[in-house]
Design an enzyme around this catalytic site. Structure first.
Site, PDB file in Angstrom:
ATOM      1  N   GLY A  15       0.819  -1.224   0.000  1.00 16.68           N
ATOM      2  CA  GLY A  15       0.000   0.000   0.000  1.00 16.68           C
ATOM      3  C   GLY A  15       0.841   1.258   0.000  1.00 16.68           C
ATOM      4  N   HIS A  16       1.931   1.261  -0.764  1.00 18.21           N
ATOM      5  CA  HIS A  16       2.894   2.371  -0.678  1.00 18.21           C
ATOM      6  C   HIS A  16       2.428   3.646  -1.364  1.00 18.21           C
ATOM      7  CE1 HIS A  16       3.641   0.906  -4.687  1.00 18.21           C
ATOM      8  NE2 HIS A  16       4.317   2.006  -4.946  1.00 18.21           N
ATOM      9  N   ARG A  17       1.265   3.593  -2.015  1.00 17.59           N
ATOM     10  CA  ARG A  17       0.795   4.827  -2.668  1.00 17.59           C
ATOM     11  C   ARG A  17      -0.179   5.606  -1.795  1.00 17.59           C
ATOM     12  NH1 ARG A  17       0.196   3.263  -9.024  1.00 17.59           N
ATOM     13  NH2 ARG A  17       2.326   3.829  -9.549  1.00 17.59           N
ATOM     14  N   GLY A  21       1.355   4.350   3.664  1.00 20.50           N
ATOM     15  CA  GLY A  21       2.441   3.645   2.974  1.00 20.50           C
ATOM     16  C   GLY A  21       3.472   4.601   2.400  1.00 20.50           C
ATOM     17  N   SER A 112      -6.908  -0.393  13.154  1.00 20.83           N
ATOM     18  CA  SER A 112      -7.502   0.946  13.093  1.00 20.83           C
ATOM     19  C   SER A 112      -8.354   1.125  14.339  1.00 20.83           C
ATOM     20  CB  SER A 112      -8.387   1.036  11.859  1.00 20.83           C
ATOM     21  OG  SER A 112      -9.271   2.122  11.984  1.00 20.83           O
ATOM     22  N   SER A 113      -8.417   2.357  14.843  1.00 26.20           N
ATOM     23  CA  SER A 113      -9.183   2.560  16.080  1.00 26.20           C
ATOM     24  C   SER A 113     -10.676   2.313  15.857  1.00 26.20           C
ATOM     25  CB  SER A 113      -8.946   3.965  16.635  1.00 26.20           C
ATOM     26  OG  SER A 113      -9.443   4.936  15.740  1.00 26.20           O
ATOM     27  N   CYS A 114     -11.128   2.316  14.574  1.00 26.05           N
ATOM     28  CA  CYS A 114     -12.565   2.120  14.344  1.00 26.05           C
ATOM     29  C   CYS A 114     -12.982   0.668  14.513  1.00 26.05           C
ATOM     30  CB  CYS A 114     -12.971   2.636  12.968  1.00 26.05           C
ATOM     31  SG  CYS A 114     -12.394   1.592  11.652  1.00 26.05           S
ATOM     32  N   TYR A 141     -15.729  -2.935   7.218  1.00 29.14           N
ATOM     33  CA  TYR A 141     -14.282  -2.678   7.287  1.00 29.14           C
ATOM     34  C   TYR A 141     -13.717  -3.205   8.604  1.00 29.14           C
ATOM     35  CZ  TYR A 141      -9.957   0.035   7.515  1.00 29.14           C
ATOM     36  OH  TYR A 141      -8.643   0.407   7.625  1.00 29.14           O
ATOM     37  N   LYS A 145     -10.840  -6.013   9.209  1.00 23.37           N
ATOM     38  CA  LYS A 145      -9.590  -5.643   9.888  1.00 23.37           C
ATOM     39  C   LYS A 145      -9.368  -6.508  11.133  1.00 23.37           C
ATOM     40  CE  LYS A 145      -6.980  -2.601   9.073  1.00 23.37           C
ATOM     41  NZ  LYS A 145      -5.833  -2.588   8.135  1.00 23.37           N
ATOM     42  N   PRO A 168      -3.537   2.183  14.910  1.00 20.71           N
ATOM     43  CA  PRO A 168      -3.426   3.648  14.803  1.00 20.71           C
ATOM     44  C   PRO A 168      -4.774   4.336  14.951  1.00 20.71           C
ATOM     45  CG  PRO A 168      -2.748   2.547  12.753  1.00 20.71           C
ATOM     46  CD  PRO A 168      -3.430   1.536  13.609  1.00 20.71           C
ATOM     47  N   LEU A 171      -5.810   9.245  11.111  1.00 22.21           N
ATOM     48  CA  LEU A 171      -4.559   9.850  10.633  1.00 22.21           C
ATOM     49  C   LEU A 171      -4.853  10.932   9.614  1.00 22.21           C
ATOM     50  CD1 LEU A 171      -2.849   6.432  10.053  1.00 22.21           C
ATOM     51  CD2 LEU A 171      -2.333   8.019  11.921  1.00 22.21           C
ATOM     52  N   HIS A 184     -11.805  11.159   4.641  1.00 22.45           N
ATOM     53  CA  HIS A 184     -12.088  11.359   6.053  1.00 22.45           C
ATOM     54  C   HIS A 184     -12.307  12.850   6.306  1.00 22.45           C
ATOM     55  CE1 HIS A 184     -10.386   7.265   6.506  1.00 22.45           C
ATOM     56  NE2 HIS A 184     -11.377   7.195   7.361  1.00 22.45           N
ATOM     57  N   ARG A 214     -13.138  12.997  18.033  1.00 21.73           N
ATOM     58  CA  ARG A 214     -12.145  12.171  17.339  1.00 21.73           C
ATOM     59  C   ARG A 214     -10.739  12.595  17.752  1.00 21.73           C
ATOM     60  NH1 ARG A 214     -16.162   9.948  16.280  1.00 21.73           N
ATOM     61  NH2 ARG A 214     -17.022   9.319  14.275  1.00 21.73           N
ATOM     62  N   ASP A 274     -23.383  11.023  12.174  1.00 18.29           N
ATOM     63  CA  ASP A 274     -22.322  11.373  13.126  1.00 18.29           C
ATOM     64  C   ASP A 274     -21.312  10.229  13.261  1.00 18.29           C
ATOM     65  OD1 ASP A 274     -22.845  13.931  13.946  1.00 18.29           O
ATOM     66  OD2 ASP A 274     -24.006  13.347  15.717  1.00 18.29           O
TER      67      ASP A 274
HETATM   68  P1  GDP Z   1     -15.203   8.157  11.016  1.00 15.81           P
HETATM   69  O1  GDP Z   1     -14.154   8.619  11.998  1.00 15.81           O
HETATM   70  O2  GDP Z   1     -15.091   6.722  10.647  1.00 15.81           O
HETATM   71  O3  GDP Z   1     -16.592   8.513  11.495  1.00 15.81           O
HETATM   72  O4  GDP Z   1     -14.939   8.888   9.623  1.00 15.81           O
HETATM   73  P2  GDP Z   1     -14.861  10.388   9.091  1.00 15.81           P
HETATM   74  O5  GDP Z   1     -13.498  10.945   9.286  1.00 15.81           O
HETATM   75  O6  GDP Z   1     -15.344  10.316   7.658  1.00 15.81           O
HETATM   76  O7  GDP Z   1     -15.919  11.242   9.921  1.00 15.81           O
HETATM   77  C1  GDP Z   1     -15.685  11.694  11.235  1.00 15.81           C
HETATM   78  C2  GDP Z   1     -16.798  12.629  11.679  1.00 15.81           C
HETATM   79  O8  GDP Z   1     -16.662  13.874  10.976  1.00 15.81           O
HETATM   80  C3  GDP Z   1     -18.213  12.146  11.412  1.00 15.81           C
HETATM   81  O9  GDP Z   1     -19.022  12.528  12.522  1.00 15.81           O
HETATM   82  C4  GDP Z   1     -18.615  12.939  10.159  1.00 15.81           C
HETATM   83  O10 GDP Z   1     -20.018  13.104  10.019  1.00 15.81           O
HETATM   84  C5  GDP Z   1     -17.928  14.261  10.460  1.00 15.81           C
HETATM   85  N1  GDP Z   1     -17.753  15.152   9.296  1.00 15.81           N
HETATM   86  C6  GDP Z   1     -18.036  16.474   9.262  1.00 15.81           C
HETATM   87  N2  GDP Z   1     -17.837  16.987   8.048  1.00 15.81           N
HETATM   88  C7  GDP Z   1     -17.345  15.972   7.283  1.00 15.81           C
HETATM   89  C8  GDP Z   1     -16.923  15.892   5.913  1.00 15.81           C
HETATM   90  O11 GDP Z   1     -16.973  16.863   5.154  1.00 15.81           O
HETATM   91  N3  GDP Z   1     -16.457  14.685   5.481  1.00 15.81           N
HETATM   92  C9  GDP Z   1     -16.383  13.612   6.321  1.00 15.81           C
HETATM   93  N4  GDP Z   1     -15.880  12.456   5.844  1.00 15.81           N
HETATM   94  N5  GDP Z   1     -16.810  13.635   7.608  1.00 15.81           N
HETATM   95  C10 GDP Z   1     -17.281  14.813   8.090  1.00 15.81           C
END
Ligand code: GDP
Length: 317
Positions: A15-17, A21, A112-114, A141, A145, A168, A171, A184, A214, A274
């Site tokens: 996954g170096h790209r 990675g 992954s923490s999720c 996912y 994992k 992790p 990130l 993300h 987060r 959320d």
């Molecule tokens: P998660 O950590 O697996 O939930 O993944 P995300 O990083 O995609 O989302 C984290 C939180 O940020 C969630 O509560 C999303 O609803 C919120 N969020 C707010 N604005 C955004 C956005 O523009 N994109 C994404 N991906 N998440 C957002």
């Protein structure tokens, strides 16, 4: 404690790209490793055991940092669970199998923490894995994992392989995915505020209520932790890698706003999910070994935004 790995070691970074990675390759190169091995998707499809075995027999890696996977933010995970499950189940199964068959000396698998339970006590300790139901938006996912992570333990137990795993937190950093449908939250917010500033708009949409919390860590810190663990860790138990600090999504959006577009206002779009209410790692185990992150969130967002500005024509959007 510092142990030093032979800089001639042949290390495969799968996954170096991607975000992790590519940073790992950069970090290991800077640390003097000369025999880094990588393979593009066109060279070897990691979902195909035959192709993976053939590649391992030819490339003969001595160590593996297994980073590859199909990844994405909340929307990508929630809308493509079959693909996330299939790709990740296969990719983890084939790489671990080939590493065992090839007699790889050490393998580091990144979780992954999720993958911790949705309603996990906070901060999340390593032993809370598999103690409750998962968050539904990324269940596929997470299951894949977890299967990979447990496989590391099984290869260790059954065959004595030195397979270790690390967990992790969320990130971010240069070379992230800035595509709004798949990314993300942090890269998405950088891009949204940037584009709003260019367009002279003063409202920026933030998904959800802004209340979820987060933890964010710069990918350079993760790469440093990976090298530290390769050199200093060889136990069955997975180990959390994070900062031990978290912020609400509202606070994060405000930080990005101040750095990218201070005149803007946040508008929360509660039609979007959320996800998990909170995901904060307990990092006491890695701290006790002597490793700690170095990049704080504010400076990390500033440097990532500088990178974004310099590469805005090339970023994945
Ligand atoms: P998660 O950590 O697996 O939930 O993944 P995300 O990083 O995609 O989302 C984290 C939180 O940020 C969630 O509560 C999303 O609803 C919120 N969020 C707010 N604005 C955004 C956005 O523009 N994109 C994404 N991906 N998440 C957002």
């Amino acid at each position: 404690m510092p142990n030093t790995l032979d800089r001639q070691t042949r290390i495969y970074i799968s996954g170096h790209r991607g975000l992790v990675g590519s940073t790992l390759v950069e970090r290991l190169r800077a640390a003097g490793f000369e025999n880094l091995l990588t393979a593009t998707r066109a060279e070897v499809d990691l979902r195909d055991q035959g192709a993976v075995d053939a590649w391992f027999a030819d490339a003969r890696p001595q160590m593996v940092v297994h980073v590859a996977g199909t990844v994405g933010g909340i929307q990508a995970n929630a809308t493509r669970p079959a693909d996330f499950m299939y790709d990740n189940l296969m990719i983890h199964a084939t790489v671990l199998r080939a590493a065992w068959r090839q007699g790889v000396e050490k393998l580091l698998y990144l979780g992954s923490s999720c993958i911790y339970p949705r309603d996990c006590p906070q901060p999340m300790r390593e032993e809370y894995l598999l103690t409750g139901p998962l968050e539904t938006t990324n269940e596929a996912y997470a299951l894949a994992k977890i299967t990979g992570l447990k496989s590391c333990e099984y290869y260790r137990g059954q065959y004595g392989c030195h397979f270790i795993s690390a967990m992790p937190t969320n990130l971010y950093g240069p070379r992230d995915n800035f595509d709004l449908a798949g990314s993300h939250v942090l890269p998405a917010l950088i891009r949204k505020f940037h584009e709003a500033r260019l367009a002279g708009q003063t409202e920026v949409s933030v998904w959800g209520t802004g209340a979820p919390k987060r933890e964010f860590m710069h990918v350079d810190d993760l790469a440093a932790a990976c090298l530290f663990l390769l050199e200093n860790y060889d136990r069955c138990e997975t180990i959390n890698v994070g900062t031990g600090q978290d912020v609400t999504i509202g606070e994060l959006a405000d930080l990005v706003r101040k750095i990218v577009h201070p005149e803007a206002q946040l508008v929360f779009d509660t039609s979007k999910p959320d996800g998990t209410p909170r995901k904060l790692l307990d990092v006491s185990r890695i701290h006790a070994l002597g490793w700690k992150h170095t990049i704080e969130l504010h400076e990390g967002i500033e440097s990532t935004y500088r990178w974004f500005l310099e590469h805005v024509d090339q970023v994945r959007v």
